[in-house]
Design a protein around this motif. Structure first.
Motif, short mmCIF file in Angstrom:
data_model
loop_
_atom_site.label_atom_id
_atom_site.label_comp_id
_atom_site.label_asym_id
_atom_site.label_seq_id
_atom_site.Cartn_x
_atom_site.Cartn_y
_atom_site.Cartn_z
N ASN A 158 0.82 -1.22 0.00
CA ASN A 158 0.00 0.00 0.00
C ASN A 158 0.85 1.26 0.00
OD1 ASN A 158 0.92 -0.39 2.62
ND2 ASN A 158 -1.01 0.14 3.60
N ASN A 159 1.96 1.26 0.72
CA ASN A 159 2.80 2.45 0.76
C ASN A 159 3.55 2.66 -0.55
OD1 ASN A 159 3.01 1.44 3.97
ND2 ASN A 159 2.67 3.63 3.64
N ILE A 160 3.96 1.59 -1.21
CA ILE A 160 4.62 1.74 -2.51
C ILE A 160 3.60 2.23 -3.54
CG2 ILE A 160 5.98 0.58 -4.27
CD1 ILE A 160 7.29 0.88 -1.49
N GLU A 161 2.39 1.73 -3.49
CA GLU A 161 1.36 2.23 -4.39
C GLU A 161 1.05 3.69 -4.12
OE1 GLU A 161 -3.28 1.29 -5.73
OE2 GLU A 161 -2.18 -0.13 -4.46
N ASP A 162 1.02 4.07 -2.84
CA ASP A 162 0.77 5.46 -2.47
C ASP A 162 1.87 6.37 -3.01
OD1 ASP A 162 -0.85 7.36 -0.88
OD2 ASP A 162 0.97 7.55 0.30
N ARG A 163 3.11 5.90 -3.00
CA ARG A 163 4.23 6.71 -3.47
C ARG A 163 4.28 6.79 -5.00
NH1 ARG A 163 6.93 9.89 -5.13
NH2 ARG A 163 9.11 10.46 -4.68
N LEU A 164 3.99 5.69 -5.68
CA LEU A 164 4.12 5.65 -7.13
C LEU A 164 2.85 6.10 -7.85
CD1 LEU A 164 5.98 2.25 -7.65
CD2 LEU A 164 6.96 4.54 -7.57
N GLY A 165 1.69 5.94 -7.21
CA GLY A 165 0.44 6.11 -7.93
C GLY A 165 -0.01 4.77 -8.49
N HIS A 166 -1.29 4.66 -8.78
CA HIS A 166 -1.87 3.36 -9.12
C HIS A 166 -1.24 2.73 -10.37
CE1 HIS A 166 -4.70 4.24 -6.00
NE2 HIS A 166 -5.29 5.22 -6.69
N LEU A 167 -1.19 3.45 -11.47
CA LEU A 167 -0.73 2.86 -12.73
C LEU A 167 0.77 2.58 -12.70
CD1 LEU A 167 -2.80 4.85 -15.39
CD2 LEU A 167 -3.22 2.55 -14.45
N ARG A 168 1.55 3.51 -12.19
CA ARG A 168 3.00 3.27 -12.11
C ARG A 168 3.31 2.12 -11.17
NH1 ARG A 168 7.06 8.05 -11.19
NH2 ARG A 168 5.71 8.51 -9.40
N TYR A 169 2.52 1.98 -10.12
CA TYR A 169 2.73 0.87 -9.18
C TYR A 169 2.45 -0.47 -9.86
CZ TYR A 169 1.59 -2.32 -5.31
OH TYR A 169 1.51 -3.39 -4.47
N LEU A 170 1.37 -0.54 -10.63
CA LEU A 170 1.06 -1.79 -11.33
C LEU A 170 2.17 -2.14 -12.31
CD1 LEU A 170 -0.86 -4.10 -12.00
CD2 LEU A 170 -2.02 -2.58 -13.62
N LEU A 171 2.66 -1.15 -13.05
CA LEU A 171 3.76 -1.39 -13.98
C LEU A 171 5.01 -1.83 -13.22
CD1 LEU A 171 4.90 -1.29 -16.84
CD2 LEU A 171 5.41 1.13 -16.47
N PHE A 172 5.30 -1.18 -12.11
CA PHE A 172 6.44 -1.55 -11.28
C PHE A 172 6.34 -3.00 -10.81
CE2 PHE A 172 7.72 -2.18 -6.86
CZ PHE A 172 9.07 -1.90 -6.90
N TYR A 173 5.17 -3.38 -10.34
CA TYR A 173 4.94 -4.75 -9.85
C TYR A 173 5.22 -5.76 -10.95
CZ TYR A 173 2.24 -8.63 -7.78
OH TYR A 173 1.83 -9.85 -7.28
N LEU A 174 4.71 -5.50 -12.14
CA LEU A 174 4.88 -6.45 -13.24
C LEU A 174 6.33 -6.50 -13.70
CD1 LEU A 174 1.68 -5.65 -15.35
CD2 LEU A 174 2.04 -7.53 -13.74
#
Length: 274
Positions: free
Chosen positions: A131-147
């Motif tokens: 949740n904190n990484i998503e909060d820092r990156l934003g939703h779309l960038r976080y999903l791309l980061f995860y993948l």
């Protein structure tokens, strides 16, 4: 292997982590739809037919190092049926009735898990730290980061095991990337953990201790130290973690840090001496 079990981090977020919730929901749904899972929940025995169905499912959707690196797709795969051959009962094999993309199989493999323990352990780490990484990156960038972290982990493992035909499954590589990013961005955030010491001892530790110790264990096991690695792809954890650290490093300067807790130290109220 998880020596410490994280329970909660003291690191508030500004937005609802919808992508993290969505990833958890998707992993649970896919696991329930995996052949044999529903039967195991109601106490049915694991028979040959169910094992053949599961093997056929994994050959179709899991990532296989030999396929990722060399593009060597098998001519014969389990079809899900059972039969009796010269060596006795076994799975029926035949030409694959599908076109498999090795690169796409990395994506589908990220949502497959081998057991409830495998699934719940991964989802716990994702829920607490994602949740904190998503909060820092934003939703779309976080999903791309995860993948991206998941792909890096899978291909990193495959490069070192390019002759293996064993299926590679699980979200561990992508989640390891989340942990690596958390260590870089929030090293001093406090994390409540349970440490097995006769009983489960609750401690509140800095994230750099919790995640640094976790990474050290993965690194040791990936080189064959300690207990045998067994079927756990520790190398994928190491590669995913390092990928997450690398991607998060440029964001360190602008990352607001969580408030420093006062009055408590490692789960106990601190005594001040003047």
């Amino acid at each position: 292997m998880r020596v410490v079990i994280p329970v909660h981090d003291i690191n508030p977020v500004r937005r609802t982590p919808w992508v993290t919730y969505g990833l958890i929901a998707a992993n649970v749904v896919v696991f329930v739809l995996t052949p044999g899972v529903v039967g195991s929940l109601v106490g049915e025995e694991t028979g040959l037919a169910r094992l053949c169905d599961l093997q056929a499912f994994l050959d179709h959707w899991a990532a296989v190092p030999r396929e990722l690196i060399h593009g060597q797709l098998p001519d014969l795969v389990p079809t899900g049926g059972t039969g009796v051959g010269p060596r006795g009962p076994g799975c029926v094999v035949g030409p694959p009735g599908y076109d498999k993309s090795p690169a796409l199989s990395v994506l589908t493999a990220m949502f497959l898990h081998g057991s409830w323990a495998h699934l719940l352990g991964n989802m716990l780490f994702l829920l607490i730290f994602g949740n904190n990484i998503e909060d820092r990156l934003g939703h779309l960038r976080y999903l791309l980061f995860y993948l991206v972290c998941g792909y890096a982990a899978a291909y990193g493992f495959a490069l070192l095991n390019d002759g293996s035909g064993d299926p590679l499954i699980g979200a561990s590589g992508a989640i390891a990337g989340v942990l690596g990013a958390y260590l870089v961005l929030f090293p001093r955030a406090r994390v409540w953990v349970l440490v097995p010491f006769l009983v489960f001892l609750p401690l509140r530790l800095p994230a750099w201790i919790v995640l640094g110790f976790w990474f050290a264990l993965q690194a040791v096991y990936s080189y064959g130290g300690g207990t045998a690695a067994g079927t756990v792809a520790y190398v994928a954890h190491v590669v995913g973690f390092l990928a997450g650290m690398l991607l998060a490093w440029p964001l360190r300067p602008g990352t607001p840090q969580p408030p420093e807790p006062r009055g408590l130290l490692f789960g106990r109220r601190a005594r001040h001496t003047w």
